[in-house]
Scaffold this active site. Sequence first.
Site, PDB file in Angstrom:
ATOM      1  CG  ASN A   9      30.231  -8.041   7.159  1.00  0.00           C
ATOM      2  OD1 ASN A   9      29.412  -8.642   6.475  1.00  0.00           O
ATOM      3  ND2 ASN A   9      30.438  -6.748   7.036  1.00  0.00           N
ATOM      4  CD1 TRP A  10      31.122 -14.641   6.877  1.00  0.00           C
ATOM      5  CD2 TRP A  10      29.484 -16.018   6.186  1.00  0.00           C
ATOM      6  NE1 TRP A  10      31.194 -15.779   7.646  1.00  0.00           N
ATOM      7  CE2 TRP A  10      30.201 -16.643   7.242  1.00  0.00           C
ATOM      8  CE3 TRP A  10      28.415 -16.702   5.602  1.00  0.00           C
ATOM      9  CZ2 TRP A  10      29.874 -17.921   7.704  1.00  0.00           C
ATOM     10  CZ3 TRP A  10      28.081 -17.982   6.082  1.00  0.00           C
ATOM     11  CH2 TRP A  10      28.809 -18.576   7.112  1.00  0.00           C
ATOM     12  CE  LYS A  11      33.110  -6.487   4.568  1.00  0.00           C
ATOM     13  NZ  LYS A  11      34.138  -5.506   4.280  1.00  0.00           N
ATOM     14  CG  HIS A  95      29.760  -2.277   6.916  1.00  0.00           C
ATOM     15  ND1 HIS A  95      30.505  -1.883   5.838  1.00  0.00           N
ATOM     16  CD2 HIS A  95      30.523  -3.174   7.595  1.00  0.00           C
ATOM     17  CE1 HIS A  95      31.672  -2.528   5.863  1.00  0.00           C
ATOM     18  NE2 HIS A  95      31.698  -3.328   6.910  1.00  0.00           N
ATOM     19  CD  GLU A  97      32.068  -3.036   2.678  1.00  0.00           C
ATOM     20  OE1 GLU A  97      31.158  -3.876   2.801  1.00  0.00           O
ATOM     21  OE2 GLU A  97      33.271  -3.303   2.886  1.00  0.00           O
ATOM     22  CD  GLU A 167      33.912  -2.817  10.292  1.00  0.00           C
ATOM     23  OE1 GLU A 167      34.375  -3.958  10.333  1.00  0.00           O
ATOM     24  OE2 GLU A 167      33.045  -2.464   9.478  1.00  0.00           O
ATOM     25  N   GLY A 173      39.373  -4.169   3.909  1.00  0.00           N
ATOM     26  CA  GLY A 173      39.674  -4.865   2.662  1.00  0.00           C
ATOM     27  C   GLY A 173      40.943  -4.379   1.978  1.00  0.00           C
ATOM     28  N   GLY A 233      36.007  -9.223   8.091  1.00  0.00           N
ATOM     29  CA  GLY A 233      35.439  -9.378   6.758  1.00  0.00           C
ATOM     30  C   GLY A 233      36.090 -10.541   6.028  1.00  0.00           C
ATOM     31  N   GLY A 234      37.009 -10.222   5.131  1.00  0.00           N
ATOM     32  CA  GLY A 234      37.622 -11.219   4.245  1.00  0.00           C
ATOM     33  C   GLY A 234      38.090 -12.485   4.949  1.00  0.00           C
TER      34      GLY A 234
END
Length: 251
Positions: A9-11, A95, A97, A167, A173, A233-234
């Site tokens: 997931n490159w967000k 998600h 976020e 998640e 993160g 993610g990161g």
Amino acid sequence: MRRPMVAGNWKMHGTRASVAELIEGVRRQALPVDVEVAVFPSCLHVAQVVEGLSGLPVMVGGQDCAVEASQGALTGEVAASQLRDAGCALVLVGHSERRLLLAESDEWVVRKFAAAQSCGLVPVLCVGETLAQREAGETLEVVGRQLAAVIDACGVAAFGRAVVAYEPVWAIGSGLTASPDQAQEVHAAIRAQLAAADAEVAQGVRILYGGSVKAVNAAELFGMPDIDGGLVGGASLNADEFGAICRAAGS
Ligand code: 13P
């Protein structure tokens, strides 16, 4: 046997130039054949990534979709049908976020899940508890409620064409990863909840873990019986690291 999946997931990251570099990096990876690999760029970069990764066994997905499946007057949103048209195979829904920062409700997540499936996209339903909820002992209740909203509205059979991602919000993160046992407990509960409605669907559905997955901790997490891969993610912004995580999911 469930085929493992590793998804990046490159967000809200990337420019045309950095995405081009990341594509090149992914193209250089030796990807395991027994793992399904997917990346989720920002929708601005979907077309670039679909083209850049063409010929590679890497699927592309959107990070979100509108509650309405088809095109229409909905400024700023992207329809699941448009993602499909652009070459996406999957889409993230729910998600944390978006649930927390943009107040996305279970009802909206359900509509997005249904919109995705109506266009032939595979929804990746994200669920997870906050730190306060975990500390209050509410983890299984919170995750159970998020999952139940979709089962109740769409039916358990819909999970034959969906992926679930657990998640924990406190692990996203933060550098804090759920221990393999902590994650396994929730993954097993998710599968049991699905099994209560349909044992066969429950056995087939992939449940990914997300939250500070890295090459150093991936193999241990993916070794747990109900963890079928990761939503990264990161670490997915570094192609070598992402490739190593994909390989950790292989046999
Ligand atoms: P990190 O891997 O950066 O913790 O993010 C996890 C995540 O939210 C993937 O969707």
